[in-house]
Design a protein around this motif. Structure first.
Motif, short mmCIF file in Angstrom:
data_model
loop_
_atom_site.label_atom_id
_atom_site.label_comp_id
_atom_site.label_asym_id
_atom_site.label_seq_id
_atom_site.Cartn_x
_atom_site.Cartn_y
_atom_site.Cartn_z
N ASN A 18 -7.09 -1.68 0.57
CA ASN A 18 -6.54 -0.47 1.21
C ASN A 18 -6.27 0.66 0.22
OD1 ASN A 18 -6.53 -1.60 3.82
ND2 ASN A 18 -4.54 -2.57 3.43
N PHE A 19 -6.67 0.48 -1.03
CA PHE A 19 -6.52 1.54 -2.03
C PHE A 19 -7.90 2.01 -2.48
CE2 PHE A 19 -5.89 3.50 -6.08
CZ PHE A 19 -4.60 4.01 -6.09
N ASP A 20 -8.61 1.19 -3.18
CA ASP A 20 -9.97 1.37 -3.70
C ASP A 20 -10.21 2.76 -4.31
OD1 ASP A 20 -10.81 3.04 -1.45
OD2 ASP A 20 -11.05 1.21 -0.28
N GLU A 21 -11.46 3.13 -4.50
CA GLU A 21 -11.80 4.37 -5.19
C GLU A 21 -11.34 5.60 -4.41
OE1 GLU A 21 -15.80 4.70 -6.65
OE2 GLU A 21 -15.93 2.54 -7.08
N GLU A 22 -11.39 5.51 -3.10
CA GLU A 22 -10.96 6.64 -2.28
C GLU A 22 -9.48 6.95 -2.50
OE1 GLU A 22 -10.65 8.00 2.42
OE2 GLU A 22 -11.68 6.13 1.87
N GLY A 23 -8.68 5.91 -2.61
CA GLY A 23 -7.25 6.11 -2.86
C GLY A 23 -7.01 6.77 -4.20
N GLN A 24 -7.77 6.35 -5.22
CA GLN A 24 -7.61 6.96 -6.54
C GLN A 24 -8.04 8.42 -6.54
OE1 GLN A 24 -6.14 5.31 -9.29
NE2 GLN A 24 -6.00 7.49 -9.80
N LYS A 209 1.88 5.05 -2.02
CA LYS A 209 1.59 4.57 -0.66
C LYS A 209 1.35 5.73 0.30
CE LYS A 209 5.22 1.82 -0.32
NZ LYS A 209 6.13 0.82 0.29
N GLU A 210 2.18 6.78 0.19
CA GLU A 210 2.04 7.93 1.08
C GLU A 210 0.68 8.62 0.90
OE1 GLU A 210 3.88 9.33 3.44
OE2 GLU A 210 5.69 8.09 3.30
N ILE A 211 0.23 8.72 -0.33
CA ILE A 211 -0.98 9.47 -0.62
C ILE A 211 -2.25 8.63 -0.52
CG2 ILE A 211 -2.23 10.77 -2.41
CD1 ILE A 211 0.16 12.28 -1.22
N ALA A 212 -2.20 7.41 -1.05
CA ALA A 212 -3.45 6.69 -1.33
C ALA A 212 -3.77 5.51 -0.43
CB ALA A 212 -3.45 6.22 -2.78
N LEU A 213 -2.78 4.89 0.17
CA LEU A 213 -3.05 3.67 0.91
C LEU A 213 -3.57 3.95 2.32
CD1 LEU A 213 -0.34 0.96 0.15
CD2 LEU A 213 -2.54 1.39 -0.95
N LYS A 214 -4.54 3.18 2.74
CA LYS A 214 -5.04 3.25 4.12
C LYS A 214 -4.16 2.37 5.02
CE LYS A 214 -9.78 3.48 2.33
NZ LYS A 214 -11.07 2.78 2.26
N ASN A 215 -4.09 2.74 6.29
CA ASN A 215 -3.36 1.94 7.29
C ASN A 215 -1.93 1.64 6.85
OD1 ASN A 215 -5.83 1.69 8.79
ND2 ASN A 215 -6.44 0.03 7.41
#
Length: 249
Positions: A18-24, A209-215
């Protein structure tokens, strides 16, 4: 798009579900403001830099004093007398030279323009500043992550009233009063260093968590109370004040 250096630097984050490259990538595009470069501001700034928040601005007009050093881990004895925001910004860049870290030697006021920021870290140590931050945060619809610490106790809360009208703001929970409040700063009441470290770490954790985590279900609308003596962490559901002068209009 993350480059090879980014993938290496943040590798232990991007492998998290739920983080991965998109979260970064979201973190790297986030602009955050840290108000206060003391006991809370130091761990917040250092961890936010290490995590890869792309733009960090630190505000504080105070200078480093020897009495700060039991808890303000971004400062050193040899830097006594230097401005806190300036010194902390330089320490952040030592951790991560690939982000942008700026500082301002000035007080946060009602006229402060926060529109360019996505997220605000309240690391201040006085009520007047907290009310000012809250009012501007609500007005401009930002995410505010507020921390406080005194003696062996700490508090954490996430405020998003400007983004969701059903959520309370800081003044809903802590209304202004003419009655003199009890001692609420470290200078008068004292503080154990690890308490500020713990709360500051929690602030950055919630920001990630607010910015990067999905779901992810936001913790906005809750107050976390930490007791360092008993090692108890309590989570309290907050109620919006429909007559709050800041967020009810």
């Amino acid at each position: 798009m993350l480059n090879e250096d980014d993938l290496n630097r943040y590798s232990r984050q991007v492998i998290i579900p739920n983080f991965d490259e998109e979260g970064q990538e979201k973190l790297l595009s986030t602009k955050c403001l840290i108000i206060g470069a003391g006991g809370l501001g130091c761990p917040v700034a250092l961890y936010a830099s290490a995590a890869g928040f792309g733009y960090i601005e630190i505000w504080d007009e105070d200078n480093i004093d020897i009495t700060n050093l039991n808890r303000q881990i971004g400062h050193q004895s040899k830097k006594i007398g230097r401005n806190k925001a300036e010194n902390l910004a330089s320490e952040c860049l030592k951790i991560n030279p690939n982000i942008h870290v700026n500082y301002k030697i000035k007080k946060f006021k009602k006229s402060t323009d926060i529109q360019k920021f996505d997220l605000i870290f309240d690391c201040s140590d006085n009520q007047d500043t907290k009310y000012t931050i809250n009012a501007l945060n609500h007005k401009f619809g930002k995410i505010l992550i507020s921390g406080s610490a005194i003696q062996l106790e700490g508090q954490l809360s996430i405020w998003k009233s400007g983004l969701n009208s059903k959520l309370p703001c800081y003044e809903c929970v802590f209304p202004k009063t003419k009655i003199k409040s009890p001692v609420s700063n470290c200078r008068e009441a004292g503080i154990i260093g690890p308490i500020t470290g713990f709360i500051g770490s929690m602030q950055v954790n919630e920001a990630i968590k607010e910015i990067a985590l999905k779901n992810y279900s936001s913790m906005a609308g809750y107050l976390f109370l930490y007791d360092g003596m008993s090692q108890n962490l309590e989570k309290i559901k907050l109620i919006k004040n429909d007559k709050c002068p800041t967020c009810s209009n």
